[in-house]
Design a protein around this motif. Structure first.
Motif, PDB file in Angstrom:
ATOM      1  N   PRO A  19       0.222  -0.734  -0.422  1.00 40.75           N
ATOM      2  CA  PRO A  19       0.212  -0.166   0.232  1.00 40.75           C
ATOM      3  C   PRO A  19       0.793   1.143   0.222  1.00 40.75           C
ATOM      4  N   GLU A  23      -3.348   5.188   2.112  1.00 39.16           N
ATOM      5  CA  GLU A  23      -4.411   4.243   1.131  1.00 39.16           C
ATOM      6  C   GLU A  23      -4.493   3.748   2.173  1.00 39.16           C
ATOM      7  N   TRP A  25      -7.073  -0.282   2.778  1.00 40.96           N
ATOM      8  CA  TRP A  25      -6.620  -1.680   2.293  1.00 40.96           C
ATOM      9  C   TRP A  25      -7.213  -2.568   3.100  1.00 40.96           C
ATOM     10  N   LEU A  67      -0.070  -6.089   4.061  1.00 41.35           N
ATOM     11  CA  LEU A  67      -0.848  -7.037   3.990  1.00 41.35           C
ATOM     12  C   LEU A  67      -0.371  -8.489   4.094  1.00 41.35           C
ATOM     13  N   VAL A  92      -6.959  -7.965  -7.419  1.00 43.86           N
ATOM     14  CA  VAL A  92      -6.722  -6.436  -6.547  1.00 43.86           C
ATOM     15  C   VAL A  92      -7.551  -5.664  -7.307  1.00 43.86           C
ATOM     16  N   SER A  95     -11.644  -1.260  -2.841  1.00 40.67           N
ATOM     17  CA  SER A  95     -13.344  -1.492  -1.751  1.00 40.67           C
ATOM     18  C   SER A  95     -14.614  -0.840  -1.197  1.00 40.67           C
ATOM     19  N   ALA A 103      -8.641   2.212  -1.756  1.00 44.33           N
ATOM     20  CA  ALA A 103      -8.466   1.038  -1.893  1.00 44.33           C
ATOM     21  C   ALA A 103      -8.553   0.055  -1.804  1.00 44.33           C
ATOM     22  N   ALA A 105      -8.140  -3.914  -2.598  1.00 45.35           N
ATOM     23  CA  ALA A 105      -8.488  -5.308  -2.199  1.00 45.35           C
ATOM     24  C   ALA A 105      -7.484  -6.723  -2.139  1.00 45.35           C
TER      25      ALA A 105
END
Length: 123
Positions: A19, A23, A25, A67, A92, A95, A103, A105
């Protein structure tokens, strides 16, 4: 690649994003048993996001976490299991609000043993 802090193995070819500053995540794990069946848990009816829906294990990445650290923590908190292996990165993407900032994921595979610590249903 091994992550010695967590006894976690990341399969060859899996590239875990990092990230950027500012940001937010989220992470999620498609948790597989020895026969390849995926675990899903039902979210509570009172949840703000996706109430009363089936979902994979996961949640927000906390400040200062990688992550993989967040993924291992979420698996442990929601199921009582220890994440041992990351087989692949499934995607990815953005979100769902109200997560702020950029954001994406991450969804990834892992292997589990035993039953989850939290309440779950097989229906």
């Amino acid at each position: 690649m091994a992550d010695d802090r967590y006894g976690l193995v990341v399969d060859a070819g899996v590239e875990v994003p990092v990230p950027g500053d500012g940001e937010t995540w989220t992470v999620g794990a498609v948790v597989l048993d020895g026969r390849g069946r995926a675990f899903a848990q039902r979210r509570g009816a009172g949840r703000r996001l996706f109430p009363d829906c089936w979902d994979i294990v996961g949640g927000h990445v906390e400040a200062g976490e990688s992550l993989l650290e967040a993924l291992a923590r979420e698996v442990r908190e929601e199921t009582g299991w220890r994440l041992r292996r990351v087989r692949r990165l499934l995607g990815v993407g953005p979100s769902t609000p109200p997560t702020t900032g950029s954001a994406p994921a991450i969804w990834t595979g892992s292997r589990r043993t035993g039953r989850p610590a939290s309440t779950w249903s097989t229906t």
